[in-house]
Scaffold this active site. Structure first.
Site, PDB file in Angstrom:
ATOM      1  CE  LYS A  81       4.666   5.902  -3.565  1.00  0.00           C
ATOM      2  NZ  LYS A  81       5.943   6.137  -4.140  1.00  0.00           N
ATOM      3  CG  MET A 104      -8.788   6.540   6.812  1.00  0.00           C
ATOM      4  SD  MET A 104      -9.598   5.172   5.986  1.00  0.00           S
ATOM      5  CE  MET A 104      -9.815   4.031   7.329  1.00  0.00           C
ATOM      6  CG  ASP A 117      -2.012  -0.826   1.249  1.00  0.00           C
ATOM      7  OD1 ASP A 117      -2.197  -1.483   0.224  1.00  0.00           O
ATOM      8  OD2 ASP A 117      -2.755  -0.826   2.233  1.00  0.00           O
TER       9      ASP A 117
HETATM   10  N1  SAH Z   1      -3.997  -0.204   9.023  1.00  0.00           N
HETATM   11  C1  SAH Z   1      -3.584   1.134   9.375  1.00  0.00           C
HETATM   12  C2  SAH Z   1      -4.694   2.139   9.159  1.00  0.00           C
HETATM   13  C3  SAH Z   1      -5.085   2.313   7.731  1.00  0.00           C
HETATM   14  S1  SAH Z   1      -6.291   3.526   7.514  1.00  0.00           S
HETATM   15  C4  SAH Z   1      -3.105   1.159  10.827  1.00  0.00           C
HETATM   16  O1  SAH Z   1      -3.278   0.184  11.546  1.00  0.00           O
HETATM   17  O2  SAH Z   1      -2.535   2.158  11.226  1.00  0.00           O
HETATM   18  C5  SAH Z   1      -5.337   4.922   7.072  1.00  0.00           C
HETATM   19  C6  SAH Z   1      -5.325   5.914   8.197  1.00  0.00           C
HETATM   20  O3  SAH Z   1      -4.405   5.515   9.180  1.00  0.00           O
HETATM   21  C7  SAH Z   1      -4.883   7.298   7.806  1.00  0.00           C
HETATM   22  O4  SAH Z   1      -5.930   8.035   7.228  1.00  0.00           O
HETATM   23  C8  SAH Z   1      -4.481   7.864   9.142  1.00  0.00           C
HETATM   24  O5  SAH Z   1      -5.603   8.236   9.891  1.00  0.00           O
HETATM   25  C9  SAH Z   1      -3.868   6.659   9.799  1.00  0.00           C
HETATM   26  N2  SAH Z   1      -2.408   6.629   9.628  1.00  0.00           N
HETATM   27  C10 SAH Z   1      -1.683   5.683   9.020  1.00  0.00           C
HETATM   28  N3  SAH Z   1      -0.361   5.970   9.088  1.00  0.00           N
HETATM   29  C11 SAH Z   1      -0.267   7.132   9.754  1.00  0.00           C
HETATM   30  C12 SAH Z   1       0.813   7.947  10.161  1.00  0.00           C
HETATM   31  N4  SAH Z   1       2.091   7.632   9.904  1.00  0.00           N
HETATM   32  N5  SAH Z   1       0.530   9.073  10.844  1.00  0.00           N
HETATM   33  C13 SAH Z   1      -0.729   9.408  11.140  1.00  0.00           C
HETATM   34  N6  SAH Z   1      -1.791   8.683  10.781  1.00  0.00           N
HETATM   35  C14 SAH Z   1      -1.568   7.556  10.105  1.00  0.00           C
END
Ligand code: SAH
Length: 511
Positions: free
Chosen positions: A66, A180, A44
């Site tokens: 992306k 999100m 991803d």
């Molecule tokens: N599976 C992922 C979440 C995917 S949904 C997990 O467990 O973290 C995608 C959301 O995750 C983004 O919109 C944001 O809200 C959050 N996210 C993922 N990486 C991030 C990061 N480095 N910093 C802040 N938010 C993040």
């Protein structure tokens, strides 16, 4: 790792793997094991591409899109690809940002795999909310203010289908982590308040958590829309931590207070020389990019063979660079020889990194001049050498002539052995070029005159957008002769000295 080759029938195997929140060091050992043995990786946009360094070099790497760059695969296309690779008996890593089972749509992939009877395993990852809290020093639960944590997604996926029960959520007594939630901020923040959540509730917003460009904003629920919409508008990925625990946010952020946090530094030596500098810089919080200016290739095998058969004729062997050491020993070893060829020959090294490289081969240099320059070496050799002894200089095709001419002047007999060629890299990487032009790279490290000249040639038009850190006076002179100006110069003339010089400058001017 359970044997990935043990596949059922001809149906390969899929590993659903969490890539963690961004910092590659937060990936699990299990993830690295799976990557190392797979035939294909489907990843991803949120999975840090640096994690792919651990992948089997022969594996096919497929980016599933992306935002803003190329097409984004639909869930159906991803499922189809997983199944078709599995039907070719491949071992597949499906790499997802954070934890694969949290808002990662893994459920749909698992259903498809079960349906097609493809075997799979799941490797958890550090999820964004947990990581963001850690990299801010914020407890997500606290005996005084929150004894529970809820993870919610604020995206409204199915149109008429509400994802969240906002009434229940507004009355939830613990910490709310909103995933999100950037583009939907108006909706979820207003819903929470509509159902009675106080506009005074503290909110912490963490963008790019755990990455060198982590950004942290804090506000109250009543201002969160304004804070996101800006200007400047806050872009994803960001996580929102809502609740009284945010009052316990420490004044100092341990991660963002690192001395080089916020600095983007471009390394210019050959890629294989970067590991140590990269680790040091990243430990200090810097973002590190690499654009080699010089390409190093081995040369002179025949000469090495000839010389090592007659090495005993020399009183001293001088290694002038780390590359010289590595290339000499690699060639020696390929010729079926080893360090025994040295016999009683004494060894000198210019520079600490050269002598340290010798230590890798369990050799202690007899002489390492305190001043890391050829001139200093000549003086000290002169004091130690017998008049009838010869010196062998091991160097690269473009090493400076100072050592040979110094030895000549001092009346010392010597031979030169060229063990590697160094050639200018011919083209500038377009992405790095535009990053420099946009002012997105703060520093370039310049560690030799050849690097200085090629940097000036490749990046001449944008050099005024970047600060130059020079390794030594000799390098600075080449920088100046190329029409550029070094901002800092290392002292001592080592790469660690160069990093210290950058750090001192940053402390004085940027913080
Ligand atoms: N599976 C992922 C979440 C995917 S949904 C997990 O467990 O973290 C995608 C959301 O995750 C983004 O919109 C944001 O809200 C959050 N996210 C993922 N990486 C991030 C990061 N480095 N910093 C802040 N938010 C993040």
């Amino acid at each position: 790792l359970s044997d990935p080759n043990q596949k059922s029938g001809n149906l390969g195997k899929v590993y659903l793997v969490g890539a963690g929140p961004g910092d590659p060091a937060l990936v699990t050992l299990r993830a690295i094991e799976c990557l190392g043995q797979c035939d294909a990786v489907l990843y991803d946009y949120l999975a840090n591409e640096r994690i792919l360094h651990w992948a089997n070099p022969a594996a096919t790497k497929i980016c599933l899109g992306k935002h803003g760059v190329g097409k984004i695969w639909t869930q159906d296309q991803i499922n189809q690809k997983l199944l078709s690779l599995a039907s070719e008996n491949k071992t597949i890593v499906r790499l997802k940002g954070g934890d694969p089972l949290i808002f990662g749509r893994s459920g749909e992939e698992i259903d498809a795999l079960i349906h097609a009877q493809v075997p799979f395993e799941i490797v958890p990852g550090v999820t964004a909310s947990v990581a963001a809290a850690a990299y801010c020093g914020l407890p997500l639960t606290h005996r005084q203010s929150a004894s529970s944590l809820v993870l919610v997604t604020a995206s409204r996926k199915d149109g008429d289908h509400e994802c969240c029960d906002y009434k229940a959520l507004a009355n939830f007594p613990g910490t709310i982590a909103v995933y999100m939630g950037t583009t939907t901020v108006e909706y979820w923040a207003n819903e929470l308040m509509r159902f009675g959540k106080s506009p005074d509730t503290p909110v912490l917003i963490v963008r790019n958590a755990t990455l060198p460009n982590q950004k942290v904003l804090s506000c109250q629920l009543g201002q969160v829309v304004q804070t996101v919409i800006g200007p400047p508008r806050l872009r994803p990925p960001a996580i929102f931590l809502v609740g009284e625990v945010v009052n316990h946010l420490p004044a100092q952020n341990w991660f963002m207070n690192k001395p080089l946090f916020g600095q983007t530094i471009m390394l210019t030596r050959a890629e294989h020389q970067n590991d140590e500098a990269r680790n040091t810089l990243e430990a200090k919080g810097a973002q590190v990019l690499s654009h080699p200016m010089i390409q190093i290739t081995a040369s002179g095998e025949n000469q090495v063979l000839k010389i090592c058969n007659s090495l005993h004729r020399y009183g001293w062997i001088v290694f002038t660079s780390r590359n010289g050491v590595t290339n000499f020993f690699e060639q020696l070893f390929q010729l079926g020889k080893d360090a025994r060829v040295f016999g009683n020959v004494r060894i000198a090294a210019i520079g600490k990194s050269t002598s340290r490289q010798l230590e890798h081969y369990y050799l202690n240099a007899d002489l390492v001049p305190a001043e890391f320059r050829s001139e200093a070496l000549v003086e000290q050799l002169q004091a130690r050498i017998n008049p009838d002894q010869r010196v062998l200089i091991v160097q690269g095709s473009r090493s400076r002539g100072v050592l040979p001419s110094g030895l000549k002047e001092a009346g010392i007999n010597f031979d030169s052995l060229i063990v590697y060629r160094s050639d200018d890299v011919q083209t500038a990487d377009a992405e790095i070029y535009s990053k420099i032009a946009e002012g997105e790279i703060d520093w370039v490290t310049v560690s030799s005159p050849a690097i200085a000249r090629n940097f000036a040639r490749l990046f001449g038009d944008v050099v005024d957008k970047i600060k130059i850190a020079s390794l030594s006076p000799v390098t600075s002179q080449a920088i100046i002769e190329s029409g550029l100006v070094p901002t800092v110069e290392a002292d001592p003339y080592t790469f660690d000295g160069l990093i210290d010089a950058i750090q001192n400058h940053v402390q004085i001017y940027s913080k």
